[in-house]
Scaffold this motif. Structure first.
Motif, PDB file in Angstrom:
ATOM      1  N   GLU A   1       0.851  -1.186   0.000  1.00 17.13           N
ATOM      2  CA  GLU A   1       0.000   0.000   0.000  1.00 17.13           C
ATOM      3  C   GLU A   1       0.888   1.238   0.000  1.00 17.13           C
ATOM      4  N   LEU A   2       1.078   1.827  -1.164  1.00 12.38           N
ATOM      5  CA  LEU A   2       1.997   2.962  -1.290  1.00 12.38           C
ATOM      6  C   LEU A   2       1.387   4.284  -0.826  1.00 12.38           C
ATOM      7  N   ASP A   3       0.060   4.323  -0.693  1.00 14.54           N
ATOM      8  CA  ASP A   3      -0.584   5.578  -0.303  1.00 14.54           C
ATOM      9  C   ASP A   3      -0.645   5.759   1.208  1.00 14.54           C
ATOM     10  N   LYS A   4      -0.235   4.753   1.966  1.00 10.29           N
ATOM     11  CA  LYS A   4      -0.295   4.829   3.427  1.00 10.29           C
ATOM     12  C   LYS A   4       1.068   5.205   3.996  1.00 10.29           C
ATOM     13  N   ALA A   5       1.071   5.720   5.238  1.00 11.98           N
ATOM     14  CA  ALA A   5       2.332   6.115   5.865  1.00 11.98           C
ATOM     15  C   ALA A   5       2.299   5.763   7.348  1.00 11.98           C
ATOM     16  N   TYR A   6       3.499   5.613   7.921  1.00 10.50           N
ATOM     17  CA  TYR A   6       3.622   5.301   9.341  1.00 10.50           C
ATOM     18  C   TYR A   6       3.285   6.567  10.141  1.00 10.50           C
ATOM     19  N   PRO A   7       2.388   6.474  11.124  1.00 14.56           N
ATOM     20  CA  PRO A   7       1.952   7.682  11.841  1.00 14.56           C
ATOM     21  C   PRO A   7       3.083   8.493  12.471  1.00 14.56           C
ATOM     22  N   ARG A   8       4.118   7.812  13.016  1.00 16.31           N
ATOM     23  CA  ARG A   8       5.190   8.569  13.679  1.00 16.31           C
ATOM     24  C   ARG A   8       6.164   9.192  12.683  1.00 16.31           C
ATOM     25  N   ASP A   9       6.160   8.696  11.432  1.00 21.49           N
ATOM     26  CA  ASP A   9       7.038   9.260  10.403  1.00 21.49           C
ATOM     27  C   ASP A   9       6.241   9.295   9.102  1.00 21.49           C
ATOM     28  N   PHE A  10       5.318  10.257   9.004  1.00 23.74           N
ATOM     29  CA  PHE A  10       4.378  10.258   7.889  1.00 23.74           C
ATOM     30  C   PHE A  10       5.015  10.690   6.569  1.00 23.74           C
ATOM     31  N   MET A  11       6.279  11.078   6.600  1.00 20.10           N
ATOM     32  CA  MET A  11       6.957  11.433   5.349  1.00 20.10           C
ATOM     33  C   MET A  11       7.376  10.189   4.576  1.00 20.10           C
ATOM     34  N   GLN A  12       7.570   9.083   5.286  1.00 23.61           N
ATOM     35  CA  GLN A  12       7.973   7.848   4.626  1.00 23.61           C
ATOM     36  C   GLN A  12       6.718   7.076   4.218  1.00 23.61           C
ATOM     37  N   LYS A  13       6.421   7.099   2.933  1.00 20.23           N
ATOM     38  CA  LYS A  13       5.196   6.469   2.435  1.00 20.23           C
ATOM     39  C   LYS A  13       5.396   4.971   2.226  1.00 20.23           C
ATOM     40  N   GLY A  14       4.291   4.242   2.339  1.00 25.68           N
ATOM     41  CA  GLY A  14       4.294   2.830   2.003  1.00 25.68           C
ATOM     42  C   GLY A  14       4.276   1.913   3.206  1.00 25.68           C
ATOM     43  N   ARG A  15       3.495   0.841   3.061  1.00 24.62           N
ATOM     44  CA  ARG A  15       3.469  -0.226   4.060  1.00 24.62           C
ATOM     45  C   ARG A  15       3.071  -1.505   3.338  1.00 24.62           C
ATOM     46  N   VAL A  16       3.266  -2.636   4.006  1.00 27.07           N
ATOM     47  CA  VAL A  16       2.952  -3.927   3.400  1.00 27.07           C
ATOM     48  C   VAL A  16       1.978  -4.663   4.307  1.00 27.07           C
ATOM     49  N   ARG A  17       0.875  -5.121   3.746  1.00 22.89           N
ATOM     50  CA  ARG A  17      -0.054  -5.971   4.494  1.00 22.89           C
ATOM     51  C   ARG A  17       0.300  -7.415   4.191  1.00 22.89           C
ATOM     52  N   VAL A  18       0.364  -8.245   5.228  1.00 14.94           N
ATOM     53  CA  VAL A  18       0.721  -9.656   5.043  1.00 14.94           C
ATOM     54  C   VAL A  18      -0.318 -10.549   5.695  1.00 14.94           C
ATOM     55  N   LEU A  19      -0.478 -11.729   5.126  1.00  9.90           N
ATOM     56  CA  LEU A  19      -1.402 -12.716   5.664  1.00  9.90           C
ATOM     57  C   LEU A  19      -0.597 -13.939   6.076  1.00  9.90           C
ATOM     58  N   LEU A  20      -0.490 -14.172   7.386  1.00  8.48           N
ATOM     59  CA  LEU A  20       0.342 -15.269   7.881  1.00  8.48           C
ATOM     60  C   LEU A  20      -0.395 -16.605   7.879  1.00  8.48           C
ATOM     61  N   LYS A  21      -1.727 -16.563   8.094  1.00 14.24           N
ATOM     62  CA  LYS A  21      -2.474 -17.811   8.225  1.00 14.24           C
ATOM     63  C   LYS A  21      -3.564 -17.917   7.169  1.00 14.24           C
ATOM     64  N   LYS A  22      -3.817 -19.156   6.728  1.00 16.45           N
ATOM     65  CA  LYS A  22      -4.924 -19.416   5.811  1.00 16.45           C
ATOM     66  C   LYS A  22      -6.222 -19.369   6.596  1.00 16.45           C
TER      67      LYS A  22
END
Length: 136
Positions: A59-80
């Motif tokens: 998700e490139l449009d999202k940012a970490y709240p404590r450092d909102f200048m650094q864009k991007g995060r990854v959603r992962v699914l660990l379990k089926k």
């Protein structure tokens, strides 16, 4: 990757800052600095998750709240959906972060300069300049 996509809101989130060795715990790093990697990008994290056979969504449009200048995060699914793990070696978010942090330095986008010389020069010492005392 189709079965859990509608439920993507329930997936775990990994921000690049979680495994960035340049950040402090207060700034958001979640694993030890010695195991973390230098300035990872969400693209590299996504590629590493694919390598580990774990479904992920960048998700490139999202940012970490404590450092909102650094864009991007990854959603992962660990379990089926039945509760079994996609990768038996990775059962928790922390295990995934440690695995990904170990893989990012070897990411094809990073390994350009060192690769040709690695056979002769890097063979001598395993980790030069590591320092520190060993605990007994």
């Amino acid at each position: 990757m189709g079965e859990g996509l509608s439920n993507i809101k329930k997936w775990n989130i990994i921000y690049p800052i979680y495994i960035n060795s340049k950040k402090t715990i207060a700034e958001g790093r979640r694993i030890s600095a010695t195991k973390a990697c230098e300035n990872p990008t969400c693209i590299e994290i996504g590629d590493c998750c694919k390598h580990l056979k774990i479904p992920c969504a960048i998700e490139l449009d999202k940012a970490y709240p404590r450092d909102f200048m650094q864009k991007g995060r990854v959603r992962v699914l660990l379990k089926k959906e039945d509760g079994s793990l996609y990768n038996p070696a990775i059962g928790t978010k922390k295990q995934l972060m440690l695995q990904v942090a170990g893989l990012v330095p070897r990411h094809p986008g990073r390994v350009k300069k060192q690769e040709p010389a690695s056979s002769s020069t890097a063979a001598g010492g395993s980790k030069p300049g590591k320092g520190g005392k060993k605990k007994k």
